[in-house]
Design an enzyme around this catalytic site. Structure first.
Site, PDB file in Angstrom:
ATOM      1  N   HIS A 218       2.384  -4.064  11.477  1.00  0.00           N
ATOM      2  CA  HIS A 218       1.150  -3.915  10.706  1.00  0.00           C
ATOM      3  C   HIS A 218       0.076  -4.886  11.235  1.00  0.00           C
ATOM      4  CE1 HIS A 218       4.232  -2.648   7.546  1.00  0.00           C
ATOM      5  NE2 HIS A 218       3.469  -1.576   7.658  1.00  0.00           N
TER       6      HIS A 218
ATOM      7  N   GLN B  46       4.673  10.760  -1.405  1.00  0.00           N
ATOM      8  CA  GLN B  46       5.211  11.060  -0.076  1.00  0.00           C
ATOM      9  C   GLN B  46       6.718  10.816  -0.004  1.00  0.00           C
ATOM     10  OE1 GLN B  46       2.508   8.077   1.754  1.00  0.00           O
ATOM     11  NE2 GLN B  46       4.233   7.588   3.086  1.00  0.00           N
TER      12      GLN B  46
ATOM     13  N   SER C  96      10.100  -2.139  11.037  1.00  0.00           N
ATOM     14  CA  SER C  96       9.871  -1.227   9.921  1.00  0.00           C
ATOM     15  C   SER C  96      10.179  -1.988   8.644  1.00  0.00           C
ATOM     16  CB  SER C  96      10.812  -0.021  10.027  1.00  0.00           C
ATOM     17  OG  SER C  96      10.900   0.637   8.783  1.00  0.00           O
TER      18      SER C  96
HETATM   19  P1  AMP Z   1       3.981   1.873   6.572  1.00  0.00           P
HETATM   20  O1  AMP Z   1       3.631   0.636   5.804  1.00  0.00           O
HETATM   21  O2  AMP Z   1       5.377   1.891   7.077  1.00  0.00           O
HETATM   22  O3  AMP Z   1       3.562   3.122   5.859  1.00  0.00           O
HETATM   23  O4  AMP Z   1       3.102   1.840   7.889  1.00  0.00           O
HETATM   24  C1  AMP Z   1       1.725   1.630   7.852  1.00  0.00           C
HETATM   25  C2  AMP Z   1       1.172   1.768   9.244  1.00  0.00           C
HETATM   26  O5  AMP Z   1       1.802   0.815  10.099  1.00  0.00           O
HETATM   27  C3  AMP Z   1       1.442   3.142   9.858  1.00  0.00           C
HETATM   28  O6  AMP Z   1       0.295   3.563  10.585  1.00  0.00           O
HETATM   29  C4  AMP Z   1       2.609   2.869  10.768  1.00  0.00           C
HETATM   30  O7  AMP Z   1       2.694   3.760  11.858  1.00  0.00           O
HETATM   31  C5  AMP Z   1       2.312   1.464  11.241  1.00  0.00           C
HETATM   32  N1  AMP Z   1       3.527   0.810  11.707  1.00  0.00           N
HETATM   33  C6  AMP Z   1       4.718   0.715  11.060  1.00  0.00           C
HETATM   34  N2  AMP Z   1       5.631   0.086  11.820  1.00  0.00           N
HETATM   35  C7  AMP Z   1       5.013  -0.214  12.989  1.00  0.00           C
HETATM   36  C8  AMP Z   1       5.430  -0.852  14.198  1.00  0.00           C
HETATM   37  N3  AMP Z   1       6.668  -1.312  14.362  1.00  0.00           N
HETATM   38  N4  AMP Z   1       4.526  -1.000  15.191  1.00  0.00           N
HETATM   39  C9  AMP Z   1       3.254  -0.535  15.031  1.00  0.00           C
HETATM   40  N5  AMP Z   1       2.799   0.076  13.926  1.00  0.00           N
HETATM   41  C10 AMP Z   1       3.668   0.240  12.920  1.00  0.00           C
END
Ligand code: AMP
Length: 304
Positions: free
Chosen positions: A56, A80, A210
């Protein structure tokens, strides 16, 4: 994290005293937006579900590289998640998230309640009457395994776009299909928003960062890198000249089968734009993988 400091800082032009705003309501968000607009900077939105990590942070830095003021939204969007998915177990830690956003010099954190995001729906976001749905790129892979997932994503992202009115928005390649679906929605609905993406940030063993990784046991964590290993195998085969998608997919399946705690969901090569499965791999094809590691479902991808 006091409210109003952003406005004060902009109005007195004392950026050095800039303090991040923590905003909970749509009205406050729009007031802060007016202040940011007066400063003349572009506004970048980074949508997240919190439990923030260095992946993030990379998106926030991408916003700054563009010279934009960053708004990070933190909202675990109920619509979602499927009925049997991990909405309740999804990690949440707003205190740590604020610290990371502060460190990354984010201007505003927008962390709305369900009532703010889904007003007037009798307390249940799932009972909403109005939805945004992309129906082509959403069909396969995550959309097929998680019915309604992308409808939830598109609906919440469209709401965030309306509320924050960013000039640009940053998404991670980590969720490749989501990135493509959002790009398509932006095109179809004529949102005047430029979409940027940032490459996937990984642990030293290759595991894509993640928020869900926190839910892996030690044994599961040790084997979770098998997804990125499988992608690496496919990538290497392709660079050595292998063009059969079937052979790349078989190699990915074999790699995942070596990890006893991993249960493969899909490992497929698709066209990088249409996300249709391909028989012959080309530059710009994408390898997509999803697997359960213990109870945690992980996804990853590599652009070939
Ligand atoms: P999330 O909080 O998992 O919904 O992710 C929010 C944003 O962060 C989304 O655009 C994801 O693709 C991005 N994101 C999540 N994990 C990663 C990562 N390891 N590297 C880059 N971007 C990420």
């Amino acid at each position: 994290m006091r409210r109003g400091f952003l406005r004060d800082a902009i109005e007195t032009r004392s950026y050095y005293e800039r303090v991040m705003d923590m905003i909970r309501t749509v009205n406050e968000m729009q007031a802060a937006l007016s202040a940011m607009r007066r400063s003349g900077r572009r506004v970048a939105l980074v949508p997240t579900m919190g439990a923030l990590h260095e992946g993030h942070a990379a998106l926030m830095r991408r916003a700054r590289e563009q010279g934009a003021a960053a708004v990070v939204s933190i909202y675990v969007n109920p619509t979602q998640f499927g009925p049997h998915e991990d909405f309740k177990q999804y990690p949440r830690d707003l205190g740590a998230d604020e610290q990371l956003c502060n460190r990354e010099k984010v201007e505003v954190v927008f962390a709305p309640s369900d009532d703010e995001m889904y007003p007037g729906d009798g307390g249940s976001a799932h009972a909403a009457a109005t939805w945004v749905e992309e129906t082509t790129l959403s069909r396969r892979f995550e959309g097929e395994r998680r019915p309604g997932h992308f409808r939830g994503v598109c609906t919440v992202v469209a709401k965030l776009f309306h509320i924050v009115q960013p000039d640009l928005a940053i998404f991670g390649q980590k969720d490749y299909q989501q990135l493509k679906v959002v790009q398509r929605m932006v095109r179809d609905l004529r949102f005047p928003i430029e979409i940027f993406f940032a490459p996937t940030v990984r642990e030293p063993d290759g595991l894509a960062l993640s928020s869900r990784n926190a839910r892996l046991s030690t044994a599961e964590r040790a084997q979770a890198a098998v997804l990125s290993k499988a992608l690496r195998v496919a990538y290497d085969l392709f660079t050595e000249g292998e063009q059969s998608a079937h052979r790349l997919e078989a190699a990915m399946q074999r790699t995942v089968s070596l990890a006893p705690v991993a249960r493969l969901d899909y490992a497929q090569i698709a066209d990088g734009e249409t996300l249709e499965p391909v028989a012959n791999v080309q530059h710009g094809s994408v390898a997509l993988i999803a697997a359960h590691v213990g109870k945690v479902r992980l996804i990853d991808n590599a652009i070939l």
